[in-house]
Design a protein around this motif. Structure first.
Motif, PDB file in Angstrom:
ATOM      1  N   TYR A   1       2.580   4.628   1.904  1.00  0.00           N
ATOM      2  CA  TYR A   1       3.441   3.899   1.219  1.00  0.00           C
ATOM      3  C   TYR A   1       3.815   2.669   2.284  1.00  0.00           C
ATOM      4  O   TYR A   1       4.335   3.190   3.521  1.00  0.00           O
ATOM      5  N   GLU A   2       3.823   1.626   2.265  1.00  0.00           N
ATOM      6  CA  GLU A   2       4.285   0.594   3.297  1.00  0.00           C
ATOM      7  C   GLU A   2       4.949  -0.664   2.550  1.00  0.00           C
ATOM      8  O   GLU A   2       4.224  -1.364   1.685  1.00  0.00           O
ATOM      9  N   ALA A   3       6.437  -0.304   2.649  1.00  0.00           N
ATOM     10  CA  ALA A   3       7.073  -1.424   1.814  1.00  0.00           C
ATOM     11  C   ALA A   3       6.812  -2.786   2.212  1.00  0.00           C
ATOM     12  O   ALA A   3       7.009  -3.834   1.285  1.00  0.00           O
ATOM     13  N   ASP A   4       6.282  -3.288   3.273  1.00  0.00           N
ATOM     14  CA  ASP A   4       6.071  -4.557   3.623  1.00  0.00           C
ATOM     15  C   ASP A   4       4.629  -4.784   3.717  1.00  0.00           C
ATOM     16  O   ASP A   4       4.001  -5.498   4.606  1.00  0.00           O
ATOM     17  N   LEU A   5       3.585  -4.094   2.766  1.00  0.00           N
ATOM     18  CA  LEU A   5       2.421  -4.339   2.591  1.00  0.00           C
ATOM     19  C   LEU A   5       1.925  -5.748   2.557  1.00  0.00           C
ATOM     20  O   LEU A   5       2.183  -6.291   1.642  1.00  0.00           O
ATOM     21  N   PRO A   6       1.142  -6.412   3.547  1.00  0.00           N
ATOM     22  CA  PRO A   6       0.681  -7.713   3.117  1.00  0.00           C
ATOM     23  C   PRO A   6      -0.177  -7.849   1.944  1.00  0.00           C
ATOM     24  O   PRO A   6      -1.036  -7.078   1.511  1.00  0.00           O
TER      25      PRO A   6
ATOM     26  N   PHE B   1      -3.266  -4.951   9.905  1.00  0.00           N
ATOM     27  CA  PHE B   1      -1.999  -4.531   9.776  1.00  0.00           C
ATOM     28  C   PHE B   1      -1.509  -3.262  10.541  1.00  0.00           C
ATOM     29  O   PHE B   1      -2.188  -2.456  10.464  1.00  0.00           O
TER      30      PHE B   1
ATOM     31  N   SER C   1       3.560   1.494   9.757  1.00  0.00           N
ATOM     32  CA  SER C   1       4.866   1.853  10.262  1.00  0.00           C
ATOM     33  C   SER C   1       4.810   3.131  11.130  1.00  0.00           C
ATOM     34  O   SER C   1       3.698   3.911  11.292  1.00  0.00           O
TER      35      SER C   1
ATOM     36  N   ASN D   1       2.795  -0.693  -1.994  1.00  0.00           N
ATOM     37  CA  ASN D   1       3.908  -1.119  -1.598  1.00  0.00           C
ATOM     38  C   ASN D   1       5.056  -0.879  -2.551  1.00  0.00           C
ATOM     39  O   ASN D   1       6.465  -1.067  -2.568  1.00  0.00           O
TER      40      ASN D   1
END
Lengths: 233, 233
Positions: free
Chosen positions: B7-12, B18, B21, B44
């Motif tokens: 999970y990456e909240a700010d996934l491009p 990239f 986190s 995301n």
């Protein structure tokens, strides 16, 4: 029924005096501090329930006067779940508590090809079933079977539906569509799912493959989803 | 999708390099010991997913090459559950994990008249939602709302069905019979149930009273039963 509710496996079927088990006696007299004249209700977990009026409160031998016996018969259909042991024992115990609250009639701890460990604690698990039965105000305690190997269970004669939940592709039915006039036994596999050989074995045994929804569920979550859907089919 | 899922909240939203986190970097490089050239998948939590090929593995700054982006749209209907805090915080967290696995879209921690304590741990609960989302291979993270008082929530404008589960007598419908073309918000009360005043308030707000089965369920068990039935209506 909001007076205290107790389980006594050997509850007499007729009115009269009865001495509570040591565990019930302690709970009644020490924990709840109940006094002679106060009432509890009791069940034997087999559909029999009655009222017990305290005659004497003692932490080891509390005596009650039993009356107002009722014998309920199980509501059909019977729903049983055979579920693989999971690595985390607490998750299995949690499943047993919840599925009992929901009203499942019997459990088979399952040893499948990919089951990684077994941790059968009969006494502890029976205690969980009793607590959940009382908590949910039921008078039937689910039957906890001994652990059984998948290939043994699958060969046993079965009345009613044999259902299997697995993550492989293939045609699957919704539990809601399963005829509810007959009992059902649902098979839930381990973290690694049932093996192709086990799925084939189940198909040969006439199992219906069922769909528990679009998301991928943990073993114990699949068990609960199945329990809810079986009870609401 | 059995490569590791992160999970990456700010996934491009576009391909390119990239930096994961710190938590993901550590999990990737230290826990899973992944090497450059190996692949992970990422989301995301808002329907966006893609593949990430490790360029460099570092316990604080692991860099991946993102490609193969997909944006999914939520499957309707949206199902939300407003559930009272319960005394035992672990039971609430367990509910959040399971209801997320099952696919519920949003949670409202509810403060009802008989709610005995509140223990909102936003960060910890969000972490539970993320883990359960990844565990169940979903690309949508449920929305965790701030705790809200029953009488406030009930007054908010709502599109779709307002449903309430309580233990009082009265006409109740099966969730399965609720039209599934519209979203639904289901209200679950505390151990002591909703108060008669709250039930009346809900009725005035147009709530449909629903039936979760014949047995008496704990708050968190009622929540799970409701989650399963909402997803299968």
């Amino acid at each position: 029924m909001d007076i205290p509710f107790f389980y006594e496996a050997d509850l007499p079927v007729t009115p009269g005096l009865f001495t509570l088990s040591e565990e019930s006696s302690k709970h009644c007299s020490v924990v709840l501090r109940m006094q002679p004249g106060e009432s509890i209700s009791l069940t034997n977990g087999l559909g029999l329930s009655c009222i017990g009026k305290l005659v004497s409160a003692d932490k080891k031998k509390t005596v009650v006067q039993l009356f107002d016996h009722k014998q309920e018969s199980r509501t059909n259909p019977q729903n049983s779940i055979a579920i693989s042991f999971v690595k985390n024992a607490a998750r299995m115990e949690w499943f047993l508590e919840k599925a009992t609250e929901i009203g499942i009639d019997a459990f088979y701890p399952l040893i499948a090809e990919r089951t990684e460990r077994t941790h059968f604690k009969k006494e502890r698990w029976e205690h969980i079933l009793v607590s959940a039965m009382l908590q949910s105000k039921q008078v039937f305690k689910p039957v906890l079977h001994e652990p059984v190997e998948f290939k043994i269970l699958i060969q046993q004669p079965l009345e009613g539906h044999l259902l299997m939940a697995h993550c492989e592709n293939g045609p699957k039915q919704l539990i809601q569509s399963i005829d509810k006039s007959k009992p059902a036994l649902l098979l839930i596999g381990p973290e690694g799912d049932f093996s192709p050989a086990e799925i084939l074995m189940a198909e040969k045994a006439g199992a219906t493959m069922i769909n528990l929804g679009v998301t991928r569920l943990r073993t114990e979550t699949a068990g609960i989803a199945a329990a809810v859907l079986l009870q609401h089919r």
